[in-house]
Design a protein around this motif. Structure first.
Motif, PDB file in Angstrom:
ATOM      1  N   PHE A 246       5.130  49.681 -25.321  1.00 54.05           N
ATOM      2  CA  PHE A 246       5.422  49.237 -26.683  1.00 54.05           C
ATOM      3  C   PHE A 246       4.921  47.811 -26.895  1.00 54.05           C
ATOM      4  O   PHE A 246       4.290  47.501 -27.914  1.00 54.05           O
ATOM      5  CB  PHE A 246       6.925  49.332 -26.920  1.00 54.05           C
ATOM      6  CG  PHE A 246       7.379  48.799 -28.258  1.00 54.05           C
ATOM      7  CD1 PHE A 246       6.715  49.124 -29.431  1.00 54.05           C
ATOM      8  CD2 PHE A 246       8.487  47.970 -28.329  1.00 54.05           C
ATOM      9  CE1 PHE A 246       7.146  48.640 -30.654  1.00 54.05           C
ATOM     10  CE2 PHE A 246       8.923  47.471 -29.548  1.00 54.05           C
ATOM     11  CZ  PHE A 246       8.256  47.807 -30.711  1.00 54.05           C
ATOM     12  N   ALA A 247       5.188  46.932 -25.932  1.00 54.84           N
ATOM     13  CA  ALA A 247       4.713  45.546 -26.036  1.00 54.84           C
ATOM     14  C   ALA A 247       3.189  45.494 -26.060  1.00 54.84           C
ATOM     15  O   ALA A 247       2.593  44.683 -26.778  1.00 54.84           O
ATOM     16  CB  ALA A 247       5.268  44.714 -24.881  1.00 54.84           C
ATOM     17  N   ARG A 248       2.547  46.338 -25.288  1.00 52.52           N
ATOM     18  CA  ARG A 248       1.080  46.380 -25.290  1.00 52.52           C
ATOM     19  C   ARG A 248       0.548  46.836 -26.646  1.00 52.52           C
ATOM     20  O   ARG A 248      -0.459  46.319 -27.146  1.00 52.52           O
ATOM     21  CB  ARG A 248       0.589  47.325 -24.192  1.00 52.52           C
ATOM     22  CG  ARG A 248       0.738  46.747 -22.780  1.00 52.52           C
ATOM     23  CD  ARG A 248       0.428  47.788 -21.744  1.00 52.52           C
ATOM     24  NE  ARG A 248       0.397  47.205 -20.406  1.00 52.52           N
ATOM     25  CZ  ARG A 248       0.493  47.915 -19.282  1.00 52.52           C
ATOM     26  NH1 ARG A 248       0.614  49.234 -19.352  1.00 52.52           N
ATOM     27  NH2 ARG A 248       0.450  47.324 -18.114  1.00 52.52           N
ATOM     28  N   GLU A 249       1.220  47.818 -27.254  1.00 57.62           N
ATOM     29  CA  GLU A 249       0.798  48.290 -28.572  1.00 57.62           C
ATOM     30  C   GLU A 249       0.926  47.185 -29.620  1.00 57.62           C
ATOM     31  O   GLU A 249       0.052  47.024 -30.480  1.00 57.62           O
ATOM     32  CB  GLU A 249       1.635  49.505 -28.976  1.00 57.62           C
ATOM     33  CG  GLU A 249       1.351  50.758 -28.152  1.00 57.62           C
ATOM     34  CD  GLU A 249       2.301  51.888 -28.475  1.00 57.62           C
ATOM     35  OE1 GLU A 249       3.157  51.716 -29.384  1.00 57.62           O
ATOM     36  OE2 GLU A 249       2.207  52.948 -27.834  1.00 57.62           O
ATOM     37  N   LEU A 250       1.996  46.407 -29.539  1.00 58.99           N
ATOM     38  CA  LEU A 250       2.163  45.304 -30.474  1.00 58.99           C
ATOM     39  C   LEU A 250       1.116  44.218 -30.231  1.00 58.99           C
ATOM     40  O   LEU A 250       0.618  43.597 -31.173  1.00 58.99           O
ATOM     41  CB  LEU A 250       3.574  44.715 -30.358  1.00 58.99           C
ATOM     42  CG  LEU A 250       4.717  45.629 -30.806  1.00 58.99           C
ATOM     43  CD1 LEU A 250       6.049  44.897 -30.700  1.00 58.99           C
ATOM     44  CD2 LEU A 250       4.502  46.139 -32.224  1.00 58.99           C
ATOM     45  N   THR A 251       0.778  43.991 -28.963  1.00 59.97           N
ATOM     46  CA  THR A 251      -0.289  43.043 -28.641  1.00 59.97           C
ATOM     47  C   THR A 251      -1.611  43.507 -29.245  1.00 59.97           C
ATOM     48  O   THR A 251      -2.342  42.722 -29.847  1.00 59.97           O
ATOM     49  CB  THR A 251      -0.437  42.890 -27.116  1.00 59.97           C
ATOM     50  OG1 THR A 251       0.715  42.223 -26.586  1.00 59.97           O
ATOM     51  CG2 THR A 251      -1.684  42.085 -26.752  1.00 59.97           C
ATOM     52  N   ASP A 252      -1.920  44.796 -29.111  1.00 64.29           N
ATOM     53  CA  ASP A 252      -3.155  45.333 -29.672  1.00 64.29           C
ATOM     54  C   ASP A 252      -3.169  45.175 -31.192  1.00 64.29           C
ATOM     55  O   ASP A 252      -4.205  44.845 -31.782  1.00 64.29           O
ATOM     56  CB  ASP A 252      -3.314  46.816 -29.308  1.00 64.29           C
ATOM     57  CG  ASP A 252      -3.699  47.014 -27.855  1.00 64.29           C
ATOM     58  OD1 ASP A 252      -4.176  46.038 -27.233  1.00 64.29           O
ATOM     59  OD2 ASP A 252      -3.512  48.131 -27.337  1.00 64.29           O
ATOM     60  N   PHE A 253      -2.014  45.402 -31.822  1.00 63.60           N
ATOM     61  CA  PHE A 253      -1.952  45.248 -33.267  1.00 63.60           C
ATOM     62  C   PHE A 253      -2.149  43.793 -33.668  1.00 63.60           C
ATOM     63  O   PHE A 253      -2.918  43.484 -34.580  1.00 63.60           O
ATOM     64  CB  PHE A 253      -0.602  45.748 -33.800  1.00 63.60           C
ATOM     65  CG  PHE A 253      -0.409  45.466 -35.270  1.00 63.60           C
ATOM     66  CD1 PHE A 253      -1.006  46.269 -36.223  1.00 63.60           C
ATOM     67  CD2 PHE A 253       0.342  44.382 -35.692  1.00 63.60           C
ATOM     68  CE1 PHE A 253      -0.846  46.004 -37.578  1.00 63.60           C
ATOM     69  CE2 PHE A 253       0.506  44.106 -37.035  1.00 63.60           C
ATOM     70  CZ  PHE A 253      -0.088  44.920 -37.986  1.00 63.60           C
ATOM     71  N   TYR A 254      -1.473  42.898 -32.973  1.00 62.67           N
ATOM     72  CA  TYR A 254      -1.524  41.481 -33.336  1.00 62.67           C
ATOM     73  C   TYR A 254      -2.926  40.905 -33.156  1.00 62.67           C
ATOM     74  O   TYR A 254      -3.360  40.055 -33.925  1.00 62.67           O
ATOM     75  CB  TYR A 254      -0.522  40.696 -32.504  1.00 62.67           C
ATOM     76  CG  TYR A 254      -0.325  39.268 -32.979  1.00 62.67           C
ATOM     77  CD1 TYR A 254       0.572  38.985 -33.999  1.00 62.67           C
ATOM     78  CD2 TYR A 254      -1.026  38.218 -32.412  1.00 62.67           C
ATOM     79  CE1 TYR A 254       0.756  37.684 -34.461  1.00 62.67           C
ATOM     80  CE2 TYR A 254      -0.852  36.916 -32.860  1.00 62.67           C
ATOM     81  CZ  TYR A 254       0.041  36.659 -33.880  1.00 62.67           C
ATOM     82  OH  TYR A 254       0.205  35.376 -34.332  1.00 62.67           O
ATOM     83  N   THR A 255      -3.613  41.352 -32.122  1.00 62.22           N
ATOM     84  CA  THR A 255      -4.946  40.825 -31.827  1.00 62.22           C
ATOM     85  C   THR A 255      -6.058  41.661 -32.420  1.00 62.22           C
ATOM     86  O   THR A 255      -7.247  41.340 -32.233  1.00 62.22           O
ATOM     87  CB  THR A 255      -5.162  40.733 -30.299  1.00 62.22           C
ATOM     88  OG1 THR A 255      -5.117  42.065 -29.734  1.00 62.22           O
ATOM     89  CG2 THR A 255      -4.110  39.866 -29.641  1.00 62.22           C
ATOM     90  N   GLY A 256      -5.724  42.718 -33.117  1.00 64.54           N
ATOM     91  CA  GLY A 256      -6.764  43.599 -33.649  1.00 64.54           C
ATOM     92  C   GLY A 256      -7.522  44.316 -32.563  1.00 64.54           C
ATOM     93  O   GLY A 256      -8.677  44.664 -32.709  1.00 64.54           O
ATOM     94  N   GLY A 257      -6.844  44.529 -31.430  1.00 62.37           N
ATOM     95  CA  GLY A 257      -7.476  45.220 -30.309  1.00 62.37           C
ATOM     96  C   GLY A 257      -8.437  44.342 -29.530  1.00 62.37           C
ATOM     97  O   GLY A 257      -9.177  44.850 -28.679  1.00 62.37           O
ATOM     98  N   GLN A 258      -8.409  43.020 -29.778  1.00 59.88           N
ATOM     99  CA  GLN A 258      -9.365  42.123 -29.140  1.00 59.88           C
ATOM    100  C   GLN A 258      -8.803  41.441 -27.905  1.00 59.88           C
ATOM    101  O   GLN A 258      -9.478  40.646 -27.265  1.00 59.88           O
ATOM    102  CB  GLN A 258      -9.831  41.054 -30.131  1.00 59.88           C
ATOM    103  CG  GLN A 258     -10.538  41.631 -31.360  1.00 59.88           C
ATOM    104  CD  GLN A 258     -11.752  42.454 -30.964  1.00 59.88           C
ATOM    105  OE1 GLN A 258     -12.641  41.965 -30.277  1.00 59.88           O
ATOM    106  NE2 GLN A 258     -11.784  43.688 -31.388  1.00 59.88           N
ATOM    107  N   TYR A 259      -7.537  41.721 -27.551  1.00 59.43           N
ATOM    108  CA  TYR A 259      -6.969  41.088 -26.362  1.00 59.43           C
ATOM    109  C   TYR A 259      -7.582  41.688 -25.111  1.00 59.43           C
ATOM    110  O   TYR A 259      -7.640  42.907 -24.959  1.00 59.43           O
ATOM    111  CB  TYR A 259      -5.448  41.254 -26.307  1.00 59.43           C
ATOM    112  CG  TYR A 259      -4.847  40.676 -25.048  1.00 59.43           C
ATOM    113  CD1 TYR A 259      -4.727  39.304 -24.904  1.00 59.43           C
ATOM    114  CD2 TYR A 259      -4.442  41.501 -24.006  1.00 59.43           C
ATOM    115  CE1 TYR A 259      -4.205  38.771 -23.744  1.00 59.43           C
ATOM    116  CE2 TYR A 259      -3.922  40.964 -22.858  1.00 59.43           C
ATOM    117  CZ  TYR A 259      -3.801  39.605 -22.726  1.00 59.43           C
ATOM    118  OH  TYR A 259      -3.292  39.073 -21.577  1.00 59.43           O
ATOM    119  N   ALA A 260      -8.049  40.848 -24.224  1.00 59.23           N
ATOM    120  CA  ALA A 260      -8.741  41.361 -23.026  1.00 59.23           C
ATOM    121  C   ALA A 260      -8.207  40.733 -21.750  1.00 59.23           C
ATOM    122  O   ALA A 260      -8.739  40.965 -20.674  1.00 59.23           O
ATOM    123  CB  ALA A 260     -10.238  41.081 -23.125  1.00 59.23           C
TER     124      ALA A 260
END
Length: 264
Positions: A246-260
């Motif tokens: 769930f936290a990873r999904e929120l990270t993906d949303f917040y970063t627009g999928g750009q978190y690497a």
């Protein structure tokens, strides 16, 4: 999957976004020729895209040097819904669905001027559960949430956080050396899993929601309670997987999928 993604591509839209992203990196502006060369496109393609972006107000054309640059329209559009507000709006239904699967409560907390504040909370669907009230302040040094928020900051930022933090109700004075040791362990592991330092019988599971710079903007927390009756519910390892995802999904949303970066 790659074939399906290729099938649904929108080349014209992608060319326009390529121009926007390129201009965002060039504050002084670029000519049409420079843009075409940088994107390896023909000047005809670039001209059509630029004309549309100028007409819609996302790009401005300056007469001096025939330079193109981004307008402030993109910024204005993005500010119509602040990112944190959008994050919480997206999180709320997901939290409700997740608690029904995990049979455990969930809350999200953020740092506000040194305080650790619960900004969203959903209780367990069963007869028993622990749910923190939205708006309350919790500890920095004695909670999994506080340690995770600190772990995903630089050491200098952590020191500043410690200076600004006001002890929450029941929170003991913070031993800075011990706290920094805790923070280092959380930073390496990517999350916190610790017995509650507030109530007996609770295990705190805490996971960061990260921005593009690996900085925690929020923390997802599950105060895990172990059931010993006949109700079959997910165990702590299964709940860990659910809330970490769930936290990873929120990270993906917040970063627009750009978190690497690393994420536990």
């Amino acid at each position: 999957m790659a074939g399906k993604e290729e099938k649904y591509r929108a080349p014209a839209l992608e060319k326009g976004l390529d121009i926007v992203e390129l201009l965002s990196l060039n504050m002084d502006g670029m000519t049409q020729v420079e843009i075409a060369k940088a994107l390896e496109r023909s000047q005809g393609e670039i001209y059509r895209m630029l004309s549309t972006l100028v007409r819609r107000g996302y790009v401005v054309r300056r007469s001096e040097g025939d330079l193109y640059s981004l307008s402030l329209k993109m910024f204005a559009v993005s500010q119509r819904q602040p990112p944190i507000q959008r994050l919480l709006e997206v999180a709320a239904p997901k939290m409700r669905a997740l608690t029904r699967v995990a049979w455990q409560a969930c809350h999200i907390a953020m740092e506000s001027d040194g305080d650790i504040v619960v900004v969203a909370s959903v209780g367990s669907p069963g007869n028993w559960g622990l749910a923190l009230r939205t708006g309350i302040s919790i500890g920095l040094g004695n909670t999994g949430t506080g340690r995770v928020l600190a772990a995903f900051r630089t050491d200098a930022e952590v020191e500043e956080l410690l200076d600004r933090h006001r002890l929450a109700e029941g929170e003991p004075p913070i031993d800075r050396t011990a706290f920094m040791e805790h923070v280092a362990r959380v930073r390496e592991r990517g999350f916190e899993r610790m017995p509650s330092a507030t109530l007996m019988g609770i295990t705190n599971l805490a996971y960061p929601v990260l921005d593009q710079e690996n900085r925690a903007v929020a923390v997802v927390n599950c105060p895990f309670l172990t059931r010993i009756d006949e109700v079959e519910v997910p165990d702590i390892d299964e709940v860990h997987e659910l809330y970490q995802q769930f936290a990873r999904e929120l990270t993906d949303f917040y970063t627009g999928g750009q978190y690497a970066g690393p994420h536990g």
